[in-house]
Design a protein around this motif. Structure first.
Motif, PDB file in Angstrom:
ATOM      1  N   ILE A 127       0.840  -1.204   0.000  1.00 55.01           N
ATOM      2  CA  ILE A 127       0.000   0.000   0.000  1.00 55.01           C
ATOM      3  C   ILE A 127       0.878   1.258   0.000  1.00 55.01           C
ATOM      4  O   ILE A 127       0.639   2.207  -0.747  1.00 55.01           O
ATOM      5  N   GLN A 128       1.925   1.210   0.802  1.00 54.76           N
ATOM      6  CA  GLN A 128       2.817   2.365   0.866  1.00 54.76           C
ATOM      7  C   GLN A 128       3.472   2.634  -0.491  1.00 54.76           C
ATOM      8  O   GLN A 128       3.520   3.764  -0.958  1.00 54.76           O
ATOM      9  N   ARG A 129       3.908   1.551  -1.122  1.00 54.19           N
ATOM     10  CA  ARG A 129       4.581   1.700  -2.422  1.00 54.19           C
ATOM     11  C   ARG A 129       3.615   2.274  -3.460  1.00 54.19           C
ATOM     12  O   ARG A 129       3.972   3.142  -4.247  1.00 54.19           O
ATOM     13  N   LEU A 130       2.389   1.775  -3.428  1.00 53.02           N
ATOM     14  CA  LEU A 130       1.389   2.248  -4.392  1.00 53.02           C
ATOM     15  C   LEU A 130       1.044   3.713  -4.133  1.00 53.02           C
ATOM     16  O   LEU A 130       0.962   4.521  -5.068  1.00 53.02           O
ATOM     17  N   GLU A 131       0.836   4.054  -2.880  1.00 58.98           N
ATOM     18  CA  GLU A 131       0.447   5.434  -2.563  1.00 58.98           C
ATOM     19  C   GLU A 131       1.592   6.404  -2.839  1.00 58.98           C
ATOM     20  O   GLU A 131       1.365   7.514  -3.324  1.00 58.98           O
TER      21      GLU A 131
END
Lengths: 315, 330
Positions: A57-61
């Motif tokens: 999620i962090q990478r995507l955001e």
């Protein structure tokens, strides 16, 4: 109208690291606006990917992607429902309901309706909208005429009283955005019975994750050895990859603003680039078709549902 | 143990079948209008408005109820026929309507709040929260549960749900979550949701091959039989396919459901009504099946285990099963 690409949830049971790395690459390289995460098919698979959620999620955001948390397509017990609760509690983005049982947990807050909820007409769309649905991916078998009616600027049929409870309905921003799956095997059916375990001679409870053996689905052929369907755990999909590459202009004209790519075990970054290039007019129809056929390899393509024909047809 | 009375809900595709069902002991007969508004939209089947009026006039004085299935999904831009069906159901005095579409339920709840609304199996509501959603928003009072649940799951739902539950005990099996299956549509362009038909006869072909028969649905071979081998109606999910090199009935065997031995268990689980599938069946079939089920319900009510009399000749492929109610089905 802005048109945006969504990467649908990965529907197969991939090894957890492969799952994580797939989404890392999507974050880094794919021209998609939204990315759906979450176990849609079988709750037994979910614990494997949980440890990677935060990183993914962090990478995507960080990459500027909107994260959508998808939930099970068939909710029959507490394990299925727990995945909806987890998605709500994670609070990372919009939650996508794929079974009506998820709706009470999402009512009154913005959410997304996935392709497994039956939205066939304006009244249903209006009702879901009143309860907080901001985006709806329509069922795969809907023909162009229905998509146009649902995605158009037209108000729902007359005669409907104002619905929705006061105070918790959506602000008057109009109807939900309409999303259509434009690539990937069509999800055709869902059951409580695991056909994957059955094909491997195992019970559902003792499946030993048979579905992990087939990262693009288990081929089901006719007795004449023709590709027909694939089995993915309790889900049955088309053998062909659904492909509405040639219909993107029509879909845009219908008022569709979002286009969903359902992940397959092929070059999905390239598939996403191809659709984005086609949407932006950077590449012609013919050239795009040839490129997609190459990416699809030996797998047939189909678009019959959109044209009101047999879903397996490629018009 | 004396079990609470179970309502026996029986199908009728014609006025003759309705009379047969009532005479054979149906507590309730369910039927549909002769159009796209119900999920058994077969040629020569179902009721006109006038026939429905006569059906109610036959059933009510004999103590039987009539439910109207309005359980297909309206197409966008054409919701009129479904609303008309709801209006007519109210006007003609049916005891309940059986609905699956959220939009139709919403219309019925707003326009005819006093008309009882049951949730169709086509809505595929398989969890108490789904039933709570339909109850709270549209005031449904009963739900027909999908044929993919085990008895313990049914018990849990019946205990927690704010509505009555009805389950299938006899007739066709559907291994997929009903109302959410596009298999027929993929092969033929017509599905229960879009056209009220599954694996329509118009798209079935039997191709002789020497001593064998090839069964085609649309462009796909869905089975192959030795001549004389018993075979049921060629529904796609009951076809024979190859996976991992083996040909088998991968999705479902060509069998039909006969849950009569489970009636005491279902009653104990809190189920309110038992449903027989088969609006496409003829009068003689209805009379025989309804009588047998009536007997089984009475046996169960008297605390005896129902002893299934033979209905094998009537079932799909001549064989029957406890279906998903058995845990090993999964």
């Amino acid at each position: 109208m802005t048109t945006l690409l969504t990467l649908g949830p990965l529907l197969y049971h991939w090894p957890a690291e492969a799952w994580r790395d797939f989404y890392f690459r999507i974050a880094d390289e794919a021209p998609v606006t939204s990315v759906c995460l979450g176990e849609v098919v079988c709750p037994k698979r979910a614990p494997f990917t949980f440890p990677h959620y935060e990183d993914v999620i962090q990478r995507l955001e960080t990459a500027g992607k909107e994260v959508v948390l998808s939930t099970p397509a068939l909710i029959t017990d507490q394990r299925d429902l727990a995945l909806v609760k987890d998605a709500v509690e994670l609070g990372a983005g919009l939650v996508e309901a794929n079974d009506v049982a998820a709706l009470p947990l999402l009512a009154g807050r913005p959410h997304v309706i996935g392709p497994y909820v039956n939205v066939y007409n304006e009244s249903t769309l209006a009702r879901l909208s009143a309860d907080g649905a901001v985006r709806v991916t329509l069922p795969v078998e809907l023909p162009a005429a229905s998509i146009g009616k649902l995605a158009g600027q037209d108000a729902p049929e007359t005669g409907m009283p104002e619905i929705g409870m006061p105070g918790i309905g959506m602000p008057e921003t109009g109807m939900p955005e309409i999303e259509i799956q434009v690539f990937g095997r069509w999800p055709l059916a869902i059951s409580a019975r695991c056909y994957h375990a059955r094909a491997y001679g195992r019970s559902k409870d003792g499946c030993l994750y048979a579905c992990g053996e087939d990262p693009d689905g288990l081929p089901v052929e006719t007795l004449d050895d023709e590709p027909f369907l694939v089995v993915n755990g309790v889900q049955t999909q088309s053998a062909s990859y659904g492909c509405l590459l040639n219909e993107l202009d029509l879909l845009k004209a219908c008022g569709v603003s979002r286009f969903r790519l359902s992940p397959q075990k092929i070059g999905m970054i390239e598939v996403a680039r191809l659709f984005q290039d086609r949407l932006d007019g950077r590449i012609g129809r013919e050239e795009a078709s040839v490129a997609l056929r190459q990416l699809a390899g030996h797998t047939a393509l189909s678009n019959g549902f959109f044209h009101g024909r047999e879903g397996a047809q490629f018009v | 143990m004396n079990l609470p009375g179970l309502e026996l809900v029986c199908p009728a595709g014609t006025p003759a079948a309705l009379e047969a069902a009532v005479d054979a002991g149906a507590d309730t007969v369910y039927l549909g209008f002769r159009d796209c508004t119900n999920a058994r939209n077969f040629p020569g089947l179902n009721f006109s408005r006038k026939e429905l009026e006569a059906a109610v006039a036959y059933a009510h004085p004999r103590g039987s109820k009539v439910y109207l299935a309005i359980n297909s999904f309206p197409q966008a831009g054409n919701e009129g026929p479904w609303r008309q069906a709801v209006d007519d159901a109210a006007g003609l005095g049916v005891d309940a309507i059986i609905v699956s579409d959220i939009g139709v339920l919403d219309y019925a709840a707003q326009s005819h709040p006093d008309l009882r609304r049951h949730l169709s199996v086509q809505a595929s509501a398989a969890h108490p929260l789904a039933l709570a959603y339909y109850h709270r928003n549209f005031g449904i009072t009963r739900a027909v549960l999908p044929r993919v649940l085990t008895v313990p799951q049914i018990k849990e739902i019946a205990a927690e749900a704010p509505v009555e539950t009805e389950v299938f005990v006899y007739g066709g099996m559907c291994p997929m979550a009903e109302g959410r299956c596009a298999l027929s549509s993929y092969a033929t362009g017509r599905s229960p949701n879009t056209a009220g038909v599954c694996s329509p006869a118009s798209h079935v072909r039997y191709v002789p091959e020497g001593g064998r028969v090839q069964v085609r649905l649309g462009d796909f071979t869905i089975n192959r039989f030795e001549s004389g081998e018993p075979s049921g109606y060629p529904t796609l999910c009951k076809g024979r396919f190859k996976a991992r090199g083996h040909a088998s009935y991968l999705f479902e065997d060509p069998v039909s459901l006969d849950a009569r031995p489970l009636i005491p268990e279902l009653a104990a689980a809190g189920v309110k009504a038992l449903k027989i599938e088969g609006r496409q069946r003829g009068r003689a079939y209805i009379a025989q099946v309804v009588s047998a089920l009536r007997e089984a319900v009475e046996e169960a009510a008297a605390g005896r285990a129902p002893e299934p009399t033979s209905l094998a000749a009537l079932s799909e492929g001549g064989r029957s099963t406890g279906g998903a109610y058995r845990k090993d089905w999964r």
